[in-house]
Design an enzyme around this catalytic site. Structure first.
Site, short mmCIF file in Angstrom:
data_model
loop_
_atom_site.label_atom_id
_atom_site.label_comp_id
_atom_site.label_asym_id
_atom_site.label_seq_id
_atom_site.Cartn_x
_atom_site.Cartn_y
_atom_site.Cartn_z
NE ARG A 1 -8.09 8.03 -5.50
CZ ARG A 1 -7.81 7.62 -4.25
NH1 ARG A 1 -6.19 7.49 -3.90
NH2 ARG A 1 -8.39 7.74 -3.16
CB SER B 1 -0.90 -0.09 1.21
OG SER B 1 -0.17 0.21 2.39
CB THR C 1 -0.39 6.24 0.32
OG1 THR C 1 -1.46 5.32 0.26
CG2 THR C 1 -0.96 7.68 -0.95
CB THR D 1 -2.06 5.67 3.45
OG1 THR D 1 -2.78 5.70 2.28
CG2 THR D 1 -1.31 6.96 3.76
CB THR E 1 -4.81 5.57 6.54
OG1 THR E 1 -5.38 5.04 7.59
CG2 THR E 1 -3.31 6.04 6.91
N GLY E 2 -7.25 5.81 4.65
CA GLY E 2 -8.48 5.20 4.28
C GLY E 2 -8.97 5.92 3.26
N1 ASP Z 1 -5.99 7.83 1.64
C1 ASP Z 1 -5.57 6.95 0.61
C2 ASP Z 1 -6.05 7.42 -0.85
O1 ASP Z 1 -7.22 7.54 -0.68
C3 ASP Z 1 -5.42 5.72 0.59
C4 ASP Z 1 -5.44 4.95 2.15
O2 ASP Z 1 -4.97 5.49 3.03
O3 ASP Z 1 -5.83 3.89 1.90
O4 ASP Z 1 -5.31 7.61 -1.55
#
Ligand code: ASP
Length: 377
Positions: A254, A99, A244, A226, A277-278
Site C-alpha cells: 500500500r 511514522s 513517511t 509523515t 499529512t494524514g
Molecule cells: N499521508 C500518509 C499516508 O497516507 C500518512 C500520514 O501522513 O499520516 O501514507
C-alpha cells in the site's frame, strides 16, 4: 531574461556587497549565497520553512530540529531542496519517530516500507519512491530519482536496487525494538491469518490499530504520520519534500499520498507549495496539494486555498465508515501551504499544530481547522 520581471525585480550579486549591511534581514540573506556574476531575481522574500509538527520534535546531534536545520541551510545559501531534505533526514533517522523512516511502524507483514517524494521548484523536476525497504532515508533516494533518472517514481524492489547501485546502505530490517513490539501486539490482536478475505482483514486491522491509539500504545500522529516540509529562500526559490512510513500495519505494497505528486506534495515555483499529512486516501481522491497550488494561482491566500481543498474533501467523504457521529470525516488530514510572497498557513480537518521557522526563530503554530472537535467525536 525572465519575461515576468516587474517593478519589484532587482539586481543582486557582486554589486550588492556594499549595501548589504543596510538591508533588512531577508535581503541580507542573499549575501550569504556564493558570489558570482550579477544575476537578476524576481523579488526578495523572507526565507521560511514550514512542516508538520514533528519537524520540531526530533533533533540532530547539534540539537537542531528539521525546520531549524533546513532554515539555517537556506539562509546559508544552500539549495532549498537540499536544505529541506537535510532537515527531514533528522526525523527519518530518529528511531523514536514511529511514522517516518527508520523505526517507522511496519506493514501488516512486519516489514517497514517507506514512501517519499520531492519537488524542486526552480528546476521544475521531481522524484519519488514508494514501498522502498531497507533505506533509512527515502527522501534522499527520491532526490536521486529526480537527479539521476528521466523518471519520477520508482517502487519496491526496483527502488531498493536503484538505491543500492548508488551506494545507499541497505539494511535487512528498518524495525526498531519498539516498532516490532507494537507490530507484534497488533498481530496478536488481529490474528490476521484467520481472516483470509482481504476486506475483513483490512477492516479488523484498522479497528485494532485505532484501538491501540485509543489505549495510548501508539501516538495518534504516528498511526498515520509523515513529515511534509516546504521552504522558500530570499530569491523566491520554492521546494518541498514529503517522507513517511505511511499508514501503520498497512496492506503490504500500500502506498499513500506521500510519493504522489499533486497529492502528498506539489510545488510550482511561480506560485507556491503545498503538502500533506494524514489519511492519504482522502487526499489522493482529491489531489488536494495540486488543488491548493492551483487555488493560490487564482489569487487565494494559502489559508483560503487550503480550506477550500478541505471543504472539497469533506464533501467527497460520503461513505458511512469514514464518518463520525456528527456526519463529519472521522480521520485527520493536514495541509501545509506557502506562496511566492512567503505567506503561509497550516490547514487541517480538525485542530492541529504545525512547525514554522523564519527570522523570528522556530515554533509551533495552530493550524486553521475546517471543523471543530475531533475526528472521533
Ligand atoms: N499521508 C500518509 C499516508 O497516507 C500518512 C500520514 O501522513 O499520516 O501514507
Amino acid at each position: 531574461m525572465d519575461r515576468k520581471m516587474n517593478r519589484r525585480d532587482f539586481v543582486v550579486g557582486g554589486a550588492m556587497a556594499g549595501v548589504a549591511a543596510t538591508l533588512p534581514g531577508s535581503l541580507q540573506a542573499l549575501e550569504l549565497a556564493p558570489r558570482g556574476p550579477a544575476v537578476i531575481v524576481r523579488s526578495a522574500v523572507k526565507p521560511l520553512v514550514i512542516s508538520a509538527a514533528n519537524g520540531m520534535r526530533s533533533r540532530d546531534a547539534a540539537g537542531k530540529s528539521a525546520v531549524e536545520k533546513a532554515y539555517e541551510m537556506i539562509v546559508g545559501g544552500s539549495d532549498v531542496l537540499d536544505a529541506l531534505i537535510a532537515g527531514v533526514n533528522i526525523i527519518e533517522l530518529d528511531p523514536k519517530d514511529t511514522s517516518v523512516g527508520y523505526g517507522g511502524l511496519p506493514n501488516a507483514d512486519g516489514v517497514v516500507q517507506l514512501d517519499s517524494s520531492c519537488m524542486h521548484g526552480p528546476l521544475k523536476r521531481a522524484g519519488g519512491v514508494a514501498a522502498i525497504e531497507g533505506v533509512k532515508t527515502p527522501s534522499q533516494v527520491a532526490r536521486a530519482v529526480m537527479n539521476e533518472t528521466d523518471n519520477h517514481l520508482l517502487v519496491g524492489a526496483g527502488a531498493q536496487d536503484f538505491a543500492r547501485r548508488l551506494g545507499f546502505e541497505i539494511l535487512p530490517d528498518l524495525n526498531t525494538p519498539e516498532s516490532r513490539r507494537l507490530w507484534l501486539e497488533w498481530k496478536r490482536r488481529t490474528d490476521s491469518e484467520h481472516y483470509p478475505d482481504p476486506k475483513t482483514r483490512a477492516t479488523v486491522g484498522m479497528q485494532v490499530g485505532l484501538q491501540m491509539v485509543r489505549e495510548g500504545l501508539i501516538e495518534a500522529e504516528h498511526y498515520y504520520g509523515t513529515i511534509n516540509c516546504d521552504g522558500i529562500n530570499a530569491r523566491g526559490d520554492i521546494c518541498g519534500v514529503t517522507t513517511t512510513s505511511g499508514l501503520a500495519f498497512k496492506i503490504p505494497g500500500r502506498t499513500g499520498d506521500s510519493p504522489i505528486l499533486g497529492a502528498g506534495l506539489y510545488v510550482d515555483n511561480d506560485i507556491g507549495a503545498a503538502g500533506s499529512t494524514g489519511r492519504g486516501e482522502a487526499n489522493l481522491y482529491n489531489l488536494a496539494s495540486f488543488l491548493i497550488v492551483e487555488n493560490m494561482r487564482r489569487g487565494m491566500t494559502p489559508k483560503d486555498a487550503g480550506l477550500d481543498a478541505l471543504r472539497r474533501i469533506k464533501a467527497n467523504t460520503i461513505e458511512k465508515r469514514l464518518l463520525n457521529s456528527r456526519g463529519n470525516p472521522n480521520f485527520y488530514l493536514n495541509f501545509y501551504a506557502l506562496n511566492k510572497r512567503g505567506e503561509y498557513a497550516g490547514l487541517s480537518m480538525y485542530p492541529a499544530r504545525f512547525a514554522v521557522c523564519d527570522e523570528r526563530g522556530s515554533r509551533l503554530e495552530d493550524t486553521v481547522p475546517l471543523l471543530t472537535g475531533s475526528a472521533t467525536d
